[in-house]
Write a protein that holds these residues in place. Structure first.
Motif, short mmCIF file in Angstrom:
data_model
loop_
_atom_site.label_atom_id
_atom_site.label_comp_id
_atom_site.label_asym_id
_atom_site.label_seq_id
_atom_site.Cartn_x
_atom_site.Cartn_y
_atom_site.Cartn_z
N UNK A 1 -74.56 131.30 124.04
CA UNK A 1 -74.96 131.52 125.32
C UNK A 1 -74.13 130.56 126.19
N UNK A 2 -73.98 129.21 125.66
CA UNK A 2 -73.13 128.52 126.66
C UNK A 2 -71.77 129.03 126.75
N UNK A 3 -71.11 129.22 125.53
CA UNK A 3 -69.68 129.77 125.54
C UNK A 3 -69.63 131.08 126.63
N UNK B 1 -63.62 142.31 121.20
CA UNK B 1 -63.77 140.98 120.98
C UNK B 1 -64.28 140.76 119.50
N UNK B 2 -65.13 141.64 119.01
CA UNK B 2 -65.41 141.36 117.48
C UNK B 2 -64.03 141.65 116.54
N UNK B 3 -63.42 142.58 116.78
CA UNK B 3 -62.32 142.99 116.10
C UNK B 3 -61.12 141.90 116.20
N UNK B 4 -61.21 140.93 117.34
CA UNK B 4 -60.24 140.27 117.45
C UNK B 4 -60.24 138.84 116.79
N UNK B 5 -61.66 138.63 116.18
CA UNK B 5 -62.03 137.36 115.84
C UNK B 5 -61.42 137.19 114.31
N UNK B 6 -61.24 138.45 113.51
CA UNK B 6 -60.64 138.13 112.38
C UNK B 6 -61.66 137.51 111.19
N UNK B 7 -61.21 136.79 110.40
CA UNK B 7 -62.12 135.96 109.27
C UNK B 7 -62.68 134.78 109.97
N UNK B 8 -62.22 133.80 110.67
CA UNK B 8 -62.85 132.67 111.02
C UNK B 8 -62.65 132.62 112.52
N UNK B 9 -62.24 133.48 113.43
CA UNK B 9 -62.43 133.50 114.72
C UNK B 9 -61.40 132.65 115.43
N UNK B 10 -61.48 132.84 116.75
CA UNK B 10 -60.38 131.85 117.56
C UNK B 10 -61.07 130.65 117.87
N UNK B 11 -62.48 130.20 117.60
CA UNK B 11 -62.71 128.83 117.67
C UNK B 11 -63.94 128.96 118.83
N UNK B 12 -64.99 128.25 118.62
CA UNK B 12 -65.73 128.21 119.92
C UNK B 12 -65.16 127.60 121.11
N UNK B 13 -65.59 128.55 122.15
CA UNK B 13 -65.14 128.40 123.49
C UNK B 13 -63.70 128.75 123.66
N UNK C 1 -71.18 139.50 120.17
CA UNK C 1 -69.70 139.58 120.29
C UNK C 1 -69.04 138.12 120.51
N UNK C 2 -69.76 137.17 120.90
CA UNK C 2 -69.23 135.86 121.12
C UNK C 2 -69.13 135.39 119.52
N UNK C 3 -69.99 135.80 118.87
CA UNK C 3 -69.93 134.99 117.63
C UNK C 3 -68.77 135.54 116.75
N UNK D 1 -63.92 134.19 127.31
CA UNK D 1 -63.54 133.32 128.69
C UNK D 1 -62.95 134.24 129.60
N UNK D 2 -62.37 135.42 129.31
CA UNK D 2 -62.15 136.31 130.56
C UNK D 2 -63.12 137.26 130.99
N UNK D 3 -64.49 136.97 130.31
CA UNK D 3 -65.44 137.69 130.93
C UNK D 3 -65.55 139.32 130.95
N UNK D 4 -64.82 139.73 129.80
CA UNK D 4 -64.61 141.26 129.65
C UNK D 4 -65.64 141.89 129.20
N UNK D 5 -66.70 141.33 128.53
CA UNK D 5 -67.95 141.97 127.86
C UNK D 5 -69.02 141.55 128.67
N UNK D 6 -69.60 142.49 129.67
CA UNK D 6 -70.71 142.30 130.23
C UNK D 6 -72.27 141.80 129.23
N UNK D 7 -72.92 141.23 130.19
CA UNK D 7 -74.09 140.94 129.55
C UNK D 7 -73.92 140.16 128.23
N UNK D 8 -72.90 139.10 128.15
CA UNK D 8 -72.62 138.57 126.91
C UNK D 8 -73.59 137.52 126.35
#
Length: 398
Positions: free
Chosen positions: A51-53, A265-277, A297-299, A283-290
């Motif tokens: 939620x913070x991210x 968003x989920x597809x771009x995370x791959x195996x380990x993700x881009x990292x928290x924050x 999708x953040x996870x 960060x670009x606020x592309x996904x509404x009500x995140x």
């Protein structure tokens, strides 16, 4: 002298003796279901970071304070945990006597939504806003239905009068559940209605009711869905959501925008993700009500497949342990309550995660323990308290 000698031989001081009593075989701490408790805490704390991210850069909603949603999420968690302790202290058996009051209060609270006090948030008129506080009564109706149906279906069985609920009792319990469902349809809040149906099915299956009731309820649900569609009860935004689910390529910049961006968003995370924050979509606020409906999708983007999979694993642990509590309960009432909670958590988790992946329509149901929202957080922690009470109050095996 005897006390002193006993103390010196045993080696236990007052603090250690108290610690020993706390974790004695018949103590409360030993009888709690720790996998459920720890998994729920872990999910809630992970949710606070997600939620913070999702909100730290959203100046249009965080009032210029990057910690606005984080502080409130943690506050909601603290209140929810306190409600869990209160529920455990009261016990599910004591709450059984208060079911008529709890059910009536929940229904009245839901009816308030249909008055001028009701508010529309994100296209859904299922909120009550008083001052700076908002309440979603549908979350408390889920608990009311579980407790109410459990009370009716188990009354004569636990008393030893019947081996299983008779047809009259089942009909009464379905009538009790129908009232909140009708109120939710009037809002309309289709997502909560679907969750209610899942709960009702889970309760009926756990109660030992005749399978004819289960099949009849499924048939009624199909007919009801057709009638809702034909009578145009749904709002246009809800129809658009189903249309986008049926055809993902329909209006990708409009009605299909949310789900398309969620999958990216989920597809771009791959195996380990881009990292928290560090998620570009977040960060670009592309996904509404995140921070609410699309928190998964953040996870997926920032924690990757492993982090998102860990959330699913923790939910699975809660469901597994809740199923064991339902199975091991010595009274039908406890079995039904636990099974209703399992059906609630399972359906709502599958629906929330599924809509972010595009395999379920968008309905606005939060992800239990993870999504931002006080009403949802309070309700799921009360449910944890009920599960713990059923586990704790079950007689210990020899």
């Amino acid at each position: 002298m005897t006390g002193a000698n006993s103390f010196s031989v045993s080696g236990y001081g007052p603090a250690r003796a108290g610690w020993t009593r706390l974790f004695a075989r018949d103590s409360l701490a030993r009888r709690l279901d720790w996998p459920i408790l720890l998994s729920a805490i872990a999910l809630s704390l992970m949710g606070s970071m997600l939620v913070f991210s999702a909100t730290r850069n959203r100046t249009e909603i965080n009032q210029g304070d990057p910690y606005f949603f984080l502080e409130r999420h943690l506050m909601n968690l603290g209140i929810g945990f306190t409600l869990m302790l209160a529920t455990l202290w009261l016990g599910h058996r004591a709450l059984r006597n208060a079911v008529p009051v709890l059910y009536g209060a929940s229904v009245l609270l839901a009816l308030v939504v249909l008055t001028p006090l009701g508010a529309t948030i994100n296209g859904q008129r299922n909120w009550i806003v008083i001052g700076g506080f908002s309440v979603q009564p549908a979350e408390f109706l889920k608990i009311a239905i579980i407790l109410g149906m459990a009370m009716l279906l188990s009354a004569r069985v636990d008393a030893g009068d019947k081996p299983f609920p008779d047809h009259r009792t089942v009909a009464q319990s379905l009538g009790l559940a129908a009232v909140p469902c009708m109120i939710l349809l009037l809002m309309p809040d289709l997502g909560s209605v679907l969750a209610m149906v899942a709960i009702i099915l889970g309760v009926l299956l756990a109660s030992g009711s005749s399978n004819r009731w289960v099949f009849g309820l499924l048939a009624t649900g199909v007919v009801g869905c057709i009638a809702i569609w034909q009578l145009h009860i749904l709002d246009q935004y809800q129809i658009n959501r189903f249309a986008a689910f049926a055809n993902p390529d329909l209006d990708p910049a409009g009605v299909g925008y949310n789900t398309n961006q969620a999958r990216i968003a989920i597809g771009s995370g791959g195996l380990t993700g881009a990292g928290l924050f560090h998620g570009s979509q977040t960060t670009g606020q592309f996904v509404p009500e995140q921070q609410t409906d699309f928190v998964f999708t953040v996870a997926g983007e920032e924690l990757g497949f492993l982090g998102a999979g860990f959330i699913i694993f923790l939910i699975g642990v809660i469901l597994w342990r809740a199923c064991r509590i339902a199975r091991d309960s010595t009274e039908l009432y406890g079995t039904i309550v636990a099974a209703g909670i399992v059906a609630w958590f399972a359906f709502q988790s599958f629906e929330n995660i599924g809509m972010t992946l595009g395999i379920m329509p968008v309905t606005g149901l939060p992800l239990p323990f993870v999504s931002y929202g006080g009403s949802s957080m309070f309700a799921v922690w009360v449910a944890v308290g009920l599960l713990q009470s059923i586990k704790v109050q079950r007689p210990m095996s020899a």
